[in-house]
Design a protein around this motif. Structure first.
Motif, PDB file in Angstrom:
ATOM      1  N   LEU A 100     -53.863  39.348 -30.293  1.00  0.00           N
ATOM      2  CA  LEU A 100     -53.163  40.047 -29.045  1.00  0.00           C
ATOM      3  C   LEU A 100     -53.334  38.539 -28.328  1.00  0.00           C
ATOM      4  N   ASN A 101     -51.944  37.357 -27.764  1.00  0.00           N
ATOM      5  CA  ASN A 101     -51.620  36.317 -27.896  1.00  0.00           C
ATOM      6  C   ASN A 101     -52.573  35.749 -26.233  1.00  0.00           C
ATOM      7  N   ALA A 102     -52.953  36.773 -25.511  1.00  0.00           N
ATOM      8  CA  ALA A 102     -54.402  36.496 -24.266  1.00  0.00           C
ATOM      9  C   ALA A 102     -55.335  36.917 -24.411  1.00  0.00           C
ATOM     10  N   ALA A 103     -55.676  36.659 -25.650  1.00  0.00           N
ATOM     11  CA  ALA A 103     -57.155  37.395 -26.630  1.00  0.00           C
ATOM     12  C   ALA A 103     -58.419  37.324 -25.493  1.00  0.00           C
ATOM     13  N   GLN A 104     -58.436  36.246 -24.942  1.00  0.00           N
ATOM     14  CA  GLN A 104     -59.948  36.039 -23.979  1.00  0.00           C
ATOM     15  C   GLN A 104     -59.339  37.455 -22.910  1.00  0.00           C
ATOM     16  N   GLU A 105     -58.042  37.695 -22.389  1.00  0.00           N
ATOM     17  CA  GLU A 105     -58.395  39.187 -21.512  1.00  0.00           C
ATOM     18  C   GLU A 105     -58.022  40.329 -21.597  1.00  0.00           C
ATOM     19  N   GLY A 106     -58.107  40.094 -23.348  1.00  0.00           N
ATOM     20  CA  GLY A 106     -57.520  41.971 -23.501  1.00  0.00           C
ATOM     21  C   GLY A 106     -55.932  41.933 -23.650  1.00  0.00           C
ATOM     22  N   ARG A 107     -55.041  40.778 -23.580  1.00  0.00           N
ATOM     23  CA  ARG A 107     -53.914  41.331 -23.109  1.00  0.00           C
ATOM     24  C   ARG A 107     -52.847  40.727 -23.978  1.00  0.00           C
ATOM     25  N   GLY A 108     -51.650  41.687 -24.246  1.00  0.00           N
ATOM     26  CA  GLY A 108     -50.091  40.669 -25.189  1.00  0.00           C
ATOM     27  C   GLY A 108     -49.763  40.902 -24.513  1.00  0.00           C
ATOM     28  N   SER A 109     -48.614  39.528 -24.434  1.00  0.00           N
ATOM     29  CA  SER A 109     -47.249  39.296 -22.897  1.00  0.00           C
ATOM     30  C   SER A 109     -46.546  39.067 -24.195  1.00  0.00           C
ATOM     31  N   PHE A 110     -45.180  39.014 -23.558  1.00  0.00           N
ATOM     32  CA  PHE A 110     -43.796  38.219 -24.446  1.00  0.00           C
ATOM     33  C   PHE A 110     -42.587  38.663 -23.260  1.00  0.00           C
ATOM     34  N   VAL A 111     -41.911  37.784 -22.797  1.00  0.00           N
ATOM     35  CA  VAL A 111     -41.078  38.082 -21.989  1.00  0.00           C
ATOM     36  C   VAL A 111     -39.244  37.940 -23.686  1.00  0.00           C
ATOM     37  N   ARG A 112     -38.982  38.722 -23.258  1.00  0.00           N
ATOM     38  CA  ARG A 112     -37.309  38.778 -23.562  1.00  0.00           C
ATOM     39  C   ARG A 112     -35.846  39.508 -22.862  1.00  0.00           C
ATOM     40  N   HIS A 113     -35.314  38.937 -23.000  1.00  0.00           N
ATOM     41  CA  HIS A 113     -33.785  38.445 -22.339  1.00  0.00           C
ATOM     42  C   HIS A 113     -32.953  40.279 -22.629  1.00  0.00           C
ATOM     43  N   LEU A 114     -32.810  40.534 -21.767  1.00  0.00           N
ATOM     44  CA  LEU A 114     -32.648  42.182 -21.424  1.00  0.00           C
ATOM     45  C   LEU A 114     -31.303  42.688 -23.049  1.00  0.00           C
ATOM     46  N   SER A 115     -30.395  41.185 -22.820  1.00  0.00           N
ATOM     47  CA  SER A 115     -29.350  41.783 -24.098  1.00  0.00           C
ATOM     48  C   SER A 115     -30.052  40.948 -24.937  1.00  0.00           C
ATOM     49  N   ALA A 116     -31.133  41.440 -25.564  1.00  0.00           N
ATOM     50  CA  ALA A 116     -32.280  41.159 -26.838  1.00  0.00           C
ATOM     51  C   ALA A 116     -32.636  42.732 -26.897  1.00  0.00           C
ATOM     52  N   CYS A 117     -32.344  43.457 -25.896  1.00  0.00           N
ATOM     53  CA  CYS A 117     -33.526  44.598 -25.360  1.00  0.00           C
ATOM     54  C   CYS A 117     -32.679  46.367 -26.031  1.00  0.00           C
ATOM     55  N   ASP A 118     -33.133  47.140 -26.247  1.00  0.00           N
ATOM     56  CA  ASP A 118     -32.087  48.482 -26.485  1.00  0.00           C
ATOM     57  C   ASP A 118     -31.694  48.703 -25.013  1.00  0.00           C
ATOM     58  N   PRO A 119     -30.919  49.002 -25.176  1.00  0.00           N
ATOM     59  CA  PRO A 119     -30.070  48.916 -23.139  1.00  0.00           C
ATOM     60  C   PRO A 119     -30.531  49.717 -22.613  1.00  0.00           C
ATOM     61  N   LEU A 120     -31.197  50.712 -22.998  1.00  0.00           N
ATOM     62  CA  LEU A 120     -31.889  51.459 -22.389  1.00  0.00           C
ATOM     63  C   LEU A 120     -32.847  51.184 -21.355  1.00  0.00           C
ATOM     64  N   PHE A 121     -33.483  50.288 -21.348  1.00  0.00           N
ATOM     65  CA  PHE A 121     -34.436  50.062 -20.392  1.00  0.00           C
ATOM     66  C   PHE A 121     -34.144  48.952 -19.042  1.00  0.00           C
ATOM     67  N   SER A 122     -32.546  48.177 -19.810  1.00  0.00           N
ATOM     68  CA  SER A 122     -31.983  48.291 -18.032  1.00  0.00           C
ATOM     69  C   SER A 122     -31.035  49.221 -16.936  1.00  0.00           C
ATOM     70  N   GLU A 123     -30.735  50.211 -18.369  1.00  0.00           N
ATOM     71  CA  GLU A 123     -30.789  51.537 -17.493  1.00  0.00           C
ATOM     72  C   GLU A 123     -31.601  52.421 -16.950  1.00  0.00           C
ATOM     73  N   ILE A 124     -32.450  52.183 -17.230  1.00  0.00           N
ATOM     74  CA  ILE A 124     -33.269  53.509 -17.005  1.00  0.00           C
ATOM     75  C   ILE A 124     -34.198  52.050 -15.136  1.00  0.00           C
ATOM     76  N   CYS A 125     -34.158  50.684 -15.909  1.00  0.00           N
ATOM     77  CA  CYS A 125     -34.702  49.762 -14.585  1.00  0.00           C
ATOM     78  C   CYS A 125     -34.041  50.070 -13.101  1.00  0.00           C
ATOM     79  N   LEU A 126     -32.483  49.852 -13.259  1.00  0.00           N
ATOM     80  CA  LEU A 126     -30.847  49.990 -12.817  1.00  0.00           C
ATOM     81  C   LEU A 126     -31.995  51.635 -12.123  1.00  0.00           C
TER      82      LEU A 126
END
Ligand SMILES: O=C(O)CCC(=O)C(=O)O
Ligand SMILES: [Fe+2]
Length: 752
Positions: A597-623
């Motif tokens: 995991l990319n924050a291995a010392q915290e036992g956590r993985g994280s990343f950020v992605r622009h919504l246009s690169a995600c399934d549109p359902l994500f934005s719709e649910i967020c909205l």
């Protein structure tokens, strides 16, 4: 008698009248079957058989409202308390915590009420109980009057004096916990804006367009501008007239942490005829007893005089730049000269904190009554200014109003008769120089002992009072009855399905998903990729407005939506179905080979992605989640959403969470002026402890358990909340969610 019923009432300060009400209230059960439940603010007979459970809404979570609530709970009434303060319950029992110097222990500091005395038997009994529970302790310190010529003289205090360990706010919080564990509902940060009479003569407490619940009785235990506004509705004329007559003080409090001990020969100094200061208090000495931690720094709270407060009055919500600094400088200079007169040079300041009390301690007192109660409309007011400007006065007023409400509800034969024709309420300047006083008789040296609370007032004592600590045979069953009643009222409900489409599109445009065909046909089912959009959110959920701009929507996502979001997020982050993780998203190449995991010392993985690169359902649910929050947020507190990206966090089992931070990124400007665009945060999988502070890193920590399907929205004044995920609880998610072990969080925001 009929004539009298038409009169709105003030309870005359007459022992006879009051005792008539109470004595006639309980003719049958007077000497039998004593009960005393957990709070024991007022022990009472078991009267619930005499009358059905009636409900009381109390607006105001200061000590008067808390005392009234506690007593009404004891009487078996169904109580809902709405605390209006920014920081939850307590009012002038307020404590802040600071970090200063080397020490990593927070330094508590009382920013208004410094201590309180007890003189009336009823209040002393209560203090004894609080003391037994460890909520308050006797204060052995030295208090002096500081004269303008620099001399000082000991206060002649023969009364019991108390402080709360860890700060005054602690007492208020303990009372609130006690009330809610006895089955009442205590809701904090509820800005009641009006109270309206329903057709059947009950009280509907409103927060703008929402109803926060309808009740049989109304108590306004709150002073200041909003209380006047709330009581401007028909039926509250008497309460309104009394509130209009009260003169609330304006008080600045400045807390200084000095790098060294001052060595002043007193802990509390009451400044006689001070132009700038009224009280100074050594917090380190006052609050440290018991902790024993040696410390070289010393924290003092300086309270301004009412005169200085008025001269330097500014809107409490918006203190102009530079004002706090100039007030702090004035007050420090005044303190320096007081200290100098005692032969003390002030050490360097390590930290300072300024607070303005726009609705501060009252400077006059109502003459006719210890509480205001209108039996026709079943509404009343309790406050320190009804009795005496101190903690004792506030508590007694609250207890007395509770007595009156109970007497009225139990249809005491004398209850309606005991009221008097209306007239203009009469006020007189408080004889005590400062309300923070909490030392009736101390402040004004000319005040004789006969004007203490005990002698001047004739508060009501309940007949047949049970001994404190006596067990209560039926308290358990009563408590559970109230608890059920409290749970059936869900005052802040939102039905996401009813949010106008027009509004949804506006937000959609703000997020740049306007052209997405899925949104244009948002009624269509998407069988191949996701749940039916109309079934993503629960039909109705309860929303907690935790503070302006911060809302928690519990369990908003339906099970099918949770499943879809979890699958899609894990897939996007490389932890999706498949033999092993992929080196995208949550994972990176580990030094020794393989992936971690990319924050291995915290036992956590994280990343950020622009919504246009995600399934549109994500934005719709967020909205839709945001729309549900926006539909109930207090007007003007939640700016429109403009999320363009999503931060994904995956916490594996045993993760250490995410450290304290602010979601600063793009909104620095908004952060500063309280208009930051909202963040929408969706939790999935195992429960996690989300901790946050109201605004700043030295605000007290508050904690939320976030569960799968919960949605947290924070924007506007809450956009900059410091927060952290401090713990993930393995194996706590609902069994229906199929997901790798751990917790997922999706945070939608502008971009990072
Ligand atoms: O996991 C959470 O609930 C919080 C995550 C968070 O604060 C962040 O990503 O900035
Ligand atoms: Fe965050």
């Amino acid at each position: 008698m009929e004539d009298h019923i038409h009169y709105v009432s003030f309870l005359l300060k007459s022992v006879a009248a009051v005792c008539t009400i109470i004595a006639q209230t309980l003719p049958q059960t007077q000497h039998s079957n004593h009960t005393c439940s957990a709070m024991s603010l007022a022990c009472s007979e078991d009267r619930t058989d005499n009358a059905s459970v009636a409900s009381v809404s109390i607006i105001g979570g200061g000590i008067a409202g808390l005392a009234c609530a506690s007593s009404l709970v004891e009487f078996g009434m169904d109580v809902r308390l709405f605390a209006t303060g920014q920081r939850g319950v307590g009012g002038l029992l307020a404590t802040r915590h600071f970090f200063a110097g080397e020490s990593d222990a927070a330094i508590p500091c009382d920013t208004a009420c410094q201590l309180f005395s007890a003189s009336h038997p009823r209040f002393r009994e209560l203090c004894a109980l609080w003391e037994e529970r460890g909520w308050v302790r006797r204060w052995p310190g030295r208090a002096v009057f500081l004269r303008p010529d620099g001399s000082c003289r000991d206060t002649q205090n023969s009364r019991e004096v108390f402080v709360a360990d860890g700060g005054m706010e602690y007492l208020a919080r303990q009372l609130a916990v006690g009330i809610s564990s006895a089955g009442a509902s205590v809701r904090t940060q509820m800005w009641a804006t009006a109270a309206e009479r329903t057709r059947d003569g009950r009280w509907d407490v409103r927060w703008d367009h929402w109803s926060m619940g309808v009740s049989d009785y109304l108590v306004v235990a709150h002073s200041g501008k909003c209380a006047k506004r709330i009581t401007s509705s028909p039926g509250l004329e008497r309460c309104h007239a009394a509130l209009k007559g009260v003169q609330l003080g304006v008080m600045w409090c400045v807390c200084f942490v000095f790098a060294d001990r001052l060595g002043l020969p007193f802990e509390i100094g009451i400044v006689e005829h001070g132009r700038v200061l009224s009280w100074v208090g050594n917090q380190t000495e006052k609050l440290r007893a018991g902790s024993g931690s040696p410390s070289t720094s010393e924290c003092w709270a300086l309270l301004s005089s009412n005169e200085y407060g008025w001269k330097n009055k500014v809107p409490q919500e918006f203190v102009p730049a530079g004002k706090a600094e100039s007030v702090a400088a004035d007050m420090l200079a005044a303190f320096a000269s007081l200290a100098k007169a005692q032969g003390c040079e002030l050490p360097p300041v390590q930290r300072q904190y300024v607070q303005l009390w726009g609705a501060g301690p009252p400077s006059n007192t109502l003459q006719e009554a210890d509480a205001v109660f209108d039996p026709i409309t079943r509404a009343g007011v309790c406050a320190d200014w009804c009795v005496s400007p101190c903690v004792e006065g506030a508590v007694l007023s609250g207890l007395i109003l509770a007595d009156l409400i109970w007497a009225h509800h139990a249809r005491a034969p004398g209850a309606a008769r005991a009221h008097h024709p209306p007239g203009q309420p009469r006020f007189e300047p408080s004889r005590r120089a400062s309300a923070i006083a909490a030392f009736p008789g101390w402040l004004d040296p000319s005040t004789s002992s006969s004007s203490t609370v005990a002698a001047a007032r004739r508060p009501v004592l309940l007949p047949g009072k049970a001994t404190i600590g006596e067990s209560c045979s039926s308290a358990g069953s009563r408590a559970s009855r109230w608890r059920r009643a409290a749970h059936t009222t869900a005052p802040l409900e939102v039905s996401p399905a009813q949010i106008p489409e027009r509004q949804q599109r506006r937000w959609a445009r703000a997020c740049g998903v306007r052209n997405d065909p899925a949104l244009a046909s948002d009624k269509t089912e998407r069988p191949s990729t996701g749940p039916c959009l109309d079934k993503c959110l629960q039909m109705a959920v309860t929303v907690d407005e935790l503070q302006p701009g911060m809302l928690l929507l519990r369990g908003l996502l339906t099970e099918s939506a949770q499943q879809w979001v979890a699958d899609a997020a894990l897939e996007a982050g490389g932890a999706g179905k498949g033999p092993r993780p992929r080196s995208t998203g949550f994972y990176r190449a580990a030094r020794g080979g393989g992936l971690e995991l990319n924050a291995a010392q915290e036992g956590r993985g994280s990343f950020v992605r622009h919504l246009s690169a995600c399934d549109p359902l994500f934005s719709e649910i967020c909205l839709r989640c945001f729309a549900a929050a926006a539909a109930v947020a207090s007007p003007g507190t939640l700016p429109e959403l403009d999320a363009q990206a999503c931060a994904f966090n995956f916490y594996e089992e045993g993760s250490r969470g995410i450290p304290w931070h602010r979601d600063i990124d793009e909104t620095n400007e908004g952060l500063r002026n309280g208009t930051g665009r909202p963040v929408v945060s969706i939790s999935l999988g195992d429960d996690g402890d989300f901790q946050y502070r109201a605004q700043r890193f030295d605000d007290p920590v508050q904690s939320l358990r976030l569960r799968s399907g919960d949605v947290l929205v924070f924007g506007g004044p809450s956009r900059g909340i410091p927060h952290a995920m401090t713990r993930v609880f393995p194996g706590t998610r609902a069994g229906t969610l199929r997901m790798v072990p751990g917790r997922l969080n999706l945070t939608f925001r502008h971009h990072v």
